[in-house]
Design a protein around this motif. Structure first.
Motif, short mmCIF file in Angstrom:
data_model
loop_
_atom_site.label_atom_id
_atom_site.label_comp_id
_atom_site.label_asym_id
_atom_site.label_seq_id
_atom_site.Cartn_x
_atom_site.Cartn_y
_atom_site.Cartn_z
N THR A 1 0.85 -1.19 0.00
CA THR A 1 0.00 0.00 0.00
C THR A 1 0.88 1.23 0.00
OG1 THR A 1 -0.06 0.07 2.40
CG2 THR A 1 -1.83 -1.17 1.31
N GLY A 2 0.27 2.37 -0.34
CA GLY A 2 1.01 3.63 -0.26
C GLY A 2 1.83 3.91 -1.50
N GLU A 3 2.55 5.02 -1.45
CA GLU A 3 3.36 5.44 -2.59
C GLU A 3 4.69 4.71 -2.59
OE1 GLU A 3 2.52 7.45 -5.04
OE2 GLU A 3 0.52 7.61 -4.18
N ARG B 1 9.03 -0.35 -3.68
CA ARG B 1 9.24 -0.39 -2.23
C ARG B 1 8.23 0.50 -1.54
NH1 ARG B 1 9.45 -0.86 2.88
NH2 ARG B 1 11.46 -0.91 3.98
N ASP B 2 7.36 -0.09 -0.75
CA ASP B 2 6.34 0.65 -0.02
C ASP B 2 6.93 1.15 1.29
OD1 ASP B 2 4.18 1.50 1.51
OD2 ASP B 2 2.83 -0.02 0.70
N GLU C 1 7.54 -13.02 2.99
CA GLU C 1 7.64 -12.87 1.54
C GLU C 1 7.97 -11.43 1.16
OE1 GLU C 1 5.08 -14.23 3.15
OE2 GLU C 1 5.44 -16.36 2.70
N GLU C 2 7.35 -10.48 1.81
CA GLU C 2 7.65 -9.07 1.54
C GLU C 2 9.07 -8.72 1.95
OE1 GLU C 2 3.25 -6.99 2.01
OE2 GLU C 2 4.47 -7.37 3.78
N ALA C 3 9.50 -9.24 3.09
CA ALA C 3 10.86 -8.95 3.55
C ALA C 3 11.88 -9.47 2.55
CB ALA C 3 11.08 -9.56 4.92
N ARG C 4 11.65 -10.65 2.00
CA ARG C 4 12.57 -11.17 0.99
C ARG C 4 12.66 -10.24 -0.21
NH1 ARG C 4 10.42 -16.68 2.20
NH2 ARG C 4 12.03 -17.68 3.47
N GLN C 5 11.53 -9.70 -0.63
CA GLN C 5 11.52 -8.79 -1.77
C GLN C 5 12.20 -7.47 -1.42
OE1 GLN C 5 7.66 -8.15 -3.52
NE2 GLN C 5 8.30 -6.29 -4.56
#
Length: 311
Positions: free
Chosen positions: A8-10, A17-18, A290-294
């Protein structure tokens, strides 16, 4: 309940990268303190794995691990690290970050651990420093040593990390450590985007000030990820500062024993619960694994190695 991996977000960069997402890491057990100081510190592979599960359940995406013998003494044995990894993988999919720190110039055991266990992340100390603890009450030092980390030593570890597909987490206790990364990038040993940990409040290193973090993030290469590691008292204030400045955070019994109330934590999970609540209270949210890996740009090699070792 863990949130679904929805961004989410810009975005802060073209890769998406959020800035609202924060990677929470938990440092489960260090090498200096023992159960006389805090009964909850884990020693054995099973105990460390149980603490990793508690941290994961509380919202941590990664855990930083030192290995110990069953009596609590530190060990760099590749076999012990392998047992820790196996025990953690039986319990949860949290990202593994192994320590490589040693006072010795010989890093053969650390390199063997990297090649055999292939953790997704490994901590890499980026410079030599005085590493001491002073007692104001007794007017003397509890311990006083030099922590040597020459470029030759760092280079050996980086070669092993690159071979293993492990992401280096650059542990910087002072601004010179951060500035000193550029020759390693120039040599091709460090490959951007970089991942920094800024340790504050260690005697011999940078103080626990908001300005310390602002200076460190100005020195680091653009596009780098960073977290704060606040040692001992003042840790929660430094985590709050990092959250406002857009960084990631680390908590855990290696860094600090106490909850904001002053009560000693009974587990790493309790400390993670506070950190995760702080993340949400400033309008951000904890990253999933999963997000942390990205976000951290972890290589498939390290993840594949983790899966392979657990099978």
């Amino acid at each position: 309940m863990r949130e679904k991996p929805t961004f989410t977000g810009e975005p802060r960069d073209p890769n998406g990268r959020d800035p609202d997402i924060c990677v929470v890491t938990c440092a489960l057990t260090g090498v200096l303190a023992g159960r006389k100081q805090c009964p909850a510190i884990p020693y054995t592979p099973v105990e460390i794995a149980e603490e990793a599960k508690r941290a994961y359940d509380a919202g941590a995406a990664a855990v930083h691990i030192h290995a110990r013998n069953d009596d609590g003494s530190p060990t760099f044995s590749p076999a012990v690290f392998a047992r820790i990894k196996d025990e953690v993988r039986q319990r949860c999919p949290v990202i593994l970050n192994f320590s490589t720190g040693t006072l010795l110039d010989d890093v053969s055991e650390q390199c063997a651990t990297l090649r055999e266990s292939r953790p997704e992340i490994a901590a890499l100390n980026m410079g030599t420093m005085n590493y001491s603890k002073y007692s104001r009450a007794r007017k003397t030092f509890d311990f006083d040593m030099v922590f040597p980390n020459t470029y030759a030593k760092i280079g050996k570890l980086l070669h092993a990390m690159n071979e293993a597909g492990t992401k280096p987490e650059l542990e910087c206790f002072d601004t010179g450590h951060t500035q000193g990364t550029w020759p390693l990038v120039d040599m091709g040993l460090l490959k951007p985007p970089l991942q920094f940990s800024f340790i504050v409040n260690v005697l011999g290193g940078i103080p626990a000030h908001v300005e310390s973090l602002q200076l460190q993030t100005r020195i680091m290469p653009p596009g780098s990820e960073w977290e704060v590691i606040g040692i001992s008292h003042g840790q929660w204030r430094m985590l709050a500062a990092a959250l406002v400045l857009g960084g990631n955070v680390r908590c855990g019994l290696e860094d600090h024993f106490y909850l904001p109330s002053g009560e000693m934590a009974r587990s790493n999970g309790e400390l993670c619960e506070v950190a995760v609540r702080m993340v949400r209270d400033v309008g951000r949210r904890p990253a999933t694994v999963e997000e942390a890996r990205q976000i951290l740009g972890l290589h498939d090699g390290g993840a594949a190695g983790a899966a392979g070792a657990a099978s």
